[in-house]
Structures are given as structure tokens and as C-alpha cells.
Write an enzyme that holds these catalytic residues in place. Structure first.
Site, mmCIF file in Angstrom:
data_model
loop_
_atom_site.group_PDB
_atom_site.id
_atom_site.type_symbol
_atom_site.label_atom_id
_atom_site.label_comp_id
_atom_site.label_asym_id
_atom_site.label_seq_id
_atom_site.Cartn_x
_atom_site.Cartn_y
_atom_site.Cartn_z
ATOM 1 N N HIS A 18 0.819 -1.217 0.000
ATOM 2 C CA HIS A 18 0.000 0.000 0.000
ATOM 3 C C HIS A 18 0.854 1.270 0.000
ATOM 4 O O HIS A 18 0.423 2.302 -0.512
ATOM 5 C CB HIS A 18 -0.992 -0.034 1.167
ATOM 6 C CG HIS A 18 -2.006 -1.129 1.018
ATOM 7 N ND1 HIS A 18 -2.582 -1.800 2.072
ATOM 8 C CD2 HIS A 18 -2.526 -1.705 -0.115
ATOM 9 C CE1 HIS A 18 -3.429 -2.713 1.605
ATOM 10 N NE2 HIS A 18 -3.405 -2.681 0.284
ATOM 11 N N HIS A 41 -8.105 -7.530 -8.046
ATOM 12 C CA HIS A 41 -8.434 -8.429 -6.933
ATOM 13 C C HIS A 41 -8.593 -7.538 -5.700
ATOM 14 O O HIS A 41 -7.674 -7.371 -4.900
ATOM 15 C CB HIS A 41 -7.329 -9.454 -6.701
ATOM 16 C CG HIS A 41 -7.120 -10.408 -7.836
ATOM 17 N ND1 HIS A 41 -6.566 -10.031 -9.034
ATOM 18 C CD2 HIS A 41 -7.388 -11.739 -7.957
ATOM 19 C CE1 HIS A 41 -6.505 -11.077 -9.842
ATOM 20 N NE2 HIS A 41 -6.996 -12.131 -9.216
ATOM 21 N N SER A 109 -6.747 -1.896 -0.610
ATOM 22 C CA SER A 109 -6.324 -1.112 -1.779
ATOM 23 C C SER A 109 -7.425 -0.249 -2.415
ATOM 24 O O SER A 109 -7.158 0.915 -2.748
ATOM 25 C CB SER A 109 -5.672 -2.030 -2.819
ATOM 26 O OG SER A 109 -6.498 -3.123 -3.128
ATOM 27 N N GLU A 127 -13.953 -7.981 -7.856
ATOM 28 C CA GLU A 127 -13.845 -8.961 -6.768
ATOM 29 C C GLU A 127 -14.742 -10.139 -7.130
ATOM 30 O O GLU A 127 -15.901 -9.957 -7.464
ATOM 31 C CB GLU A 127 -14.261 -8.297 -5.432
ATOM 32 C CG GLU A 127 -14.386 -9.225 -4.253
ATOM 33 C CD GLU A 127 -13.131 -10.054 -3.950
ATOM 34 O OE1 GLU A 127 -12.035 -9.492 -3.834
ATOM 35 O OE2 GLU A 127 -13.259 -11.294 -3.860
ATOM 36 N N ASN A 152 -14.122 -12.057 -12.611
ATOM 37 C CA ASN A 152 -12.779 -12.602 -12.534
ATOM 38 C C ASN A 152 -11.776 -11.510 -12.937
ATOM 39 O O ASN A 152 -11.787 -11.032 -14.068
ATOM 40 C CB ASN A 152 -12.714 -13.791 -13.507
ATOM 41 C CG ASN A 152 -11.383 -14.498 -13.443
ATOM 42 O OD1 ASN A 152 -10.386 -13.962 -12.940
ATOM 43 N ND2 ASN A 152 -11.359 -15.716 -13.953
ATOM 44 N N GLY A 153 -10.923 -11.135 -12.007
ATOM 45 C CA GLY A 153 -10.008 -10.015 -12.223
ATOM 46 C C GLY A 153 -9.080 -10.201 -13.409
ATOM 47 O O GLY A 153 -8.680 -9.230 -14.050
ATOM 48 N N ASP A 173 -3.406 -8.196 -7.553
ATOM 49 C CA ASP A 173 -3.050 -8.666 -6.207
ATOM 50 C C ASP A 173 -3.790 -9.975 -5.894
ATOM 51 O O ASP A 173 -4.663 -10.015 -5.019
ATOM 52 C CB ASP A 173 -3.438 -7.545 -5.214
ATOM 53 C CG ASP A 173 -3.073 -7.869 -3.786
ATOM 54 O OD1 ASP A 173 -2.238 -8.762 -3.559
ATOM 55 O OD2 ASP A 173 -3.634 -7.213 -2.879
HETATM 56 N N1 SAM Z 1 -6.004 -5.918 -3.100
HETATM 57 C C1 SAM Z 1 -6.559 -6.051 -1.758
HETATM 58 C C2 SAM Z 1 -5.887 -5.059 -0.851
HETATM 59 O O1 SAM Z 1 -4.711 -4.744 -1.066
HETATM 60 O O2 SAM Z 1 -6.548 -4.591 0.082
HETATM 61 C C3 SAM Z 1 -6.406 -7.442 -1.222
HETATM 62 C C4 SAM Z 1 -6.837 -8.498 -2.147
HETATM 63 S S1 SAM Z 1 -6.670 -10.133 -1.583
HETATM 64 C C5 SAM Z 1 -4.978 -10.404 -1.576
HETATM 65 C C6 SAM Z 1 -7.204 -11.041 -2.996
HETATM 66 C C7 SAM Z 1 -8.698 -10.917 -3.277
HETATM 67 O O3 SAM Z 1 -8.943 -11.476 -4.562
HETATM 68 C C8 SAM Z 1 -9.595 -11.666 -2.332
HETATM 69 O O4 SAM Z 1 -10.561 -10.791 -1.827
HETATM 70 C C9 SAM Z 1 -10.262 -12.750 -3.190
HETATM 71 O O5 SAM Z 1 -11.603 -13.009 -2.822
HETATM 72 C C10 SAM Z 1 -10.192 -12.141 -4.557
HETATM 73 N N2 SAM Z 1 -10.145 -13.051 -5.702
HETATM 74 C C11 SAM Z 1 -9.693 -14.334 -5.772
HETATM 75 N N3 SAM Z 1 -9.694 -14.760 -7.051
HETATM 76 C C12 SAM Z 1 -10.165 -13.733 -7.793
HETATM 77 C C13 SAM Z 1 -10.364 -13.537 -9.178
HETATM 78 N N4 SAM Z 1 -10.097 -14.508 -10.079
HETATM 79 N N5 SAM Z 1 -10.837 -12.339 -9.605
HETATM 80 C C14 SAM Z 1 -11.109 -11.348 -8.729
HETATM 81 N N6 SAM Z 1 -10.928 -11.468 -7.413
HETATM 82 C C15 SAM Z 1 -10.463 -12.632 -6.944
#
Ligand code: SAM
Length: 294
Positions: A18, A41, A109, A127, A152-153, A173
Site C-alpha cells: 500500500h 483483486h 487497496s 472482486e 474474474n479479475g 493482487d
Molecule cells: N487488493 C486487496 C488489498 O490490497 O486490500 C487485497 C486483495 S486479496 C490479496 C485477494 C482478493 O482477490 C480476495 O478478496 C479474493 O476473494 C479475490 N479473488 C480471488 N480470485 C479472484 C479472481 N479470479 N478475480 C477477482 N478477485 C479474486
């Protein structure tokens, strides 16, 4: 999808990620033109450090709490404090209504980004976890500058690029809960770069299995993409068995000042978070200005 970021919010990896995110964004805002941030993500945005999940791991105690304690003790060197102040200000704002000025909420984030955005900037947050998506969507409900999508990210690295603003920061992420995440990062980056070569990309990765990390770095080099900066922070010497020893960020097309800023910030974070004086950091160009030969 078992991963829930609530267990890890505010840990040393979040703090590092961050701070990098903040420095990149602030630099990009030196130009008046609108900016789009795409957070592939995104997580839930606001984390309650007094909640059950954070309470189970207490990871934030050896992360953001250390930084806050250092600030309260006046032990953050002035040159450092100036660089991390915008990040700490956001956390302070998030906690301004908390009794005793204690640290209870940690902004993830998308929420950090949202605090830092100007009127002309936009955020697309993706998300995939249905519950986390709902929480995030509720947080930004009615906010015309932010679009939250249950998607899907990885798909955003194709369809959402280039952004119409033509200036953008893409944060990737992923949770690293399934095999192949390092390969997906490289593939996703190459695909995204083809569509939006001038974008800035920030990719997070864990320093756990060093062979995997070395392979990842080699693949990035092999990708032929120019201007890739590697930033890493480790809290201990490499463990025998894979263990979460450190955290990394790959920044593609980094702002001009990022390397210099991280050269000031990283040693301090390494000494703050390092266990038994074993903290260390790495700042290196994987590829420079020139497109690498394949
Ligand atoms: N970026 C956030 C932050 O810095 O505060 C933290 C994110 S965390 C490491 C990863 C997130 O990705 C989780 O909330 C999870 O549910 C989500 N996730 C998992 N697979 C995903 C995908 N294919 N597409 C989007 N989100 C996904």
C-alpha cells in the site's frame, strides 16, 4: 475460493504494497489529466482489525501497528515520514471516529485508492468472491467515481484495457491460493501490455518459495517487456521450508521517482519488520528502458 483477506489485512505485506501503491498514485497525479485505477483483486475495502478473522492471526500487530507505534514514538525519520504520510493520513482518517484514537480499521487497496483520488480520477474494482463483492459494492454504493464489479479479475486485463482515460494504474493482487498464480501474473501482464503499453502495472507476489520467485523473475525478463522494477522486502533470512519470508511488488512503467523513494523507505521498513535484525530488501531493474531481447 477460500482466501479471505480479512485474516491478513494490515500485515507487513499490506503495508509495503500500500505504500508502493500510494507513491505510484501520487506521482501519476502530478499531471492534471484524469487517471483510471483498475484493482483486479480488490477485497472488501475496509477491514476491522478487532474482528474475528484479524483476531485469529494478529498479523496486523507486526505490520501496521508497528508503523503507528513508531509514529507515536516519534521515531520515524522525517524524510521517511514525509513519504509515507499520505498513506498514514488515510488510515488516520479511517480511524478518526474510533475511541481513544486506537487503530481499528485498515483500508485495503480500493479504499486507500479512493481516498487518494481526485475528482477527475476513476476506480474500477473487481472482486470474485460473492460475499466480498457484496461488502465492497455496499462500501462504494452511490459513488459515481467508483465501479465495483463481480468478475474474474484476470479478465479485466483484456476487456477493460486500455481505459478511456488513456492513463492508468493496474493493481494485480491475487491470493496465491492455487498453483500457477505466478504464471498467470506473467501471462496477464503480457496480454495487458499488448493492449495498453503505456499503463503502469503493479503486481504483488509472496516471497515464500524462492525457486518459484526466481522462475517468475526469469519469465518476466524473458517476456521482453521494458521498464520492469522489482521491489522486495523480507523479514527474515530464507527459511528451509517454504514460509512467508517476504513480499514483493513488480512495477512496470514505474514513476520516475519510485526507485529513489523506495531506496529511502525500504531500509527503514526492513529494520522495522525484520525479525532478529534479519530484515532485508531488494530494489532492482529486471528490464530497463530498452525492450529486452528475447
Ligand atoms: N487488493 C486487496 C488489498 O490490497 O486490500 C487485497 C486483495 S486479496 C490479496 C485477494 C482478493 O482477490 C480476495 O478478496 C479474493 O476473494 C479475490 N479473488 C480471488 N480470485 C479472484 C479472481 N479470479 N478475480 C477477482 N478477485 C479474486
Amino acid at each position: 475460493m477460500n482466501y479471505r483477506h480479512a485474516y491478513h489485512a494490515g500485515n507487513f505485506a499490506d503495508v509495503f504494497k500500500h505504500i508502493v501503491l500510494t507513491r505510484v498514485l501520487l506521482y501519476m497525479q502530478r499531471k492534471e489529466a484524469a487517471l483510471r485505477v483498475i484493482d483486479t483483486h480488490a477485497g472488501i475495502g475496509r477491514y476491522d482489525l478487532s474482528g474475528v478473522e484479524a483476531g485469529k492471526t494478529l498479523e496486523w500487530r507486526s505490520g501496521i501497528e508497528q508503523v503507528f507505534d513508531a509514529k507515536a514514538a516519534g521515531s520515524i525519520p522525517a524524510a521517511m515520514l514525509e513519504l509515507i504520510a499520505p498513506y498514514l493520513d488515510v488510515i488516520e482518517q479511517e480511524n478518526s471516529a474510533v475511541k481513544d484514537n486506537s487503530l481499528r480499521y485498515y483500508p485495503g487497496s480500493p479504499l486507500l485508492t479512493r481516498h487518494l483520488m481526485r475528482e477527475q480520477d476513476r476506480l474500477s474494482a473487481l472482486e470474485l468472491h460473492p460475499q466480498d463483492y457484496k461488502t465492497l459494492a455496499a462500501l462504494f454504493e452511490g459513488d459515481y467515481q467508483t465501479r465495483v464489479t463481480e468478475l474474474n479479475g484476470w479478465l479485466a486485463l483484456g476487456a477493460h484495457l486500455p481505459p478511456k482515460e488513456k492513463r492508468g494504474l493496474v493493481l494485480v493482487d491475487p491470493p496465491f491460493e492455487i498453483a500457477g498464480e505466478f504464471d498467470r501474473l506473467v501471462e496477464g501482464l503480457v496480454k495487458a501490455h499488448r493492449r495498453f503499453a503505456t499503463g503502469t502495472y503493479a503486481l504483488w507476489y509472496p516471497v515464500k518459495d524462492r525457486r518459484e520467485v526466481n522462475r517468475f523473475i526469469a519469465n518476466l525478463k524473458e517476456s521482453g517487456l521494458p521498464k520492469i522494477l522489482r521491489l522486495e522486502l523480507s523479514v527474515r533470512a530464507p527459511s528451509q521450508e517454504p514460509r512467508f519470508d517476504g513480499t514483493g511488488m513488480i512495477v512496470v512503467n514505474p514513476p520516475y521517482l519510485l526507485q529513489e523513494e523506495m531506496t529511502k523507505i525500504s531500509p527503514w521498513l526492513a529494520s522495522l519488520f525484520g525479525e532478529n535484525n534479519q530484515g532485508s530488501y531488494k530494489i532492482e531493474w529486471i528490464t530497463g528502458e530498452e525492450r529486452a531481447e528475447k
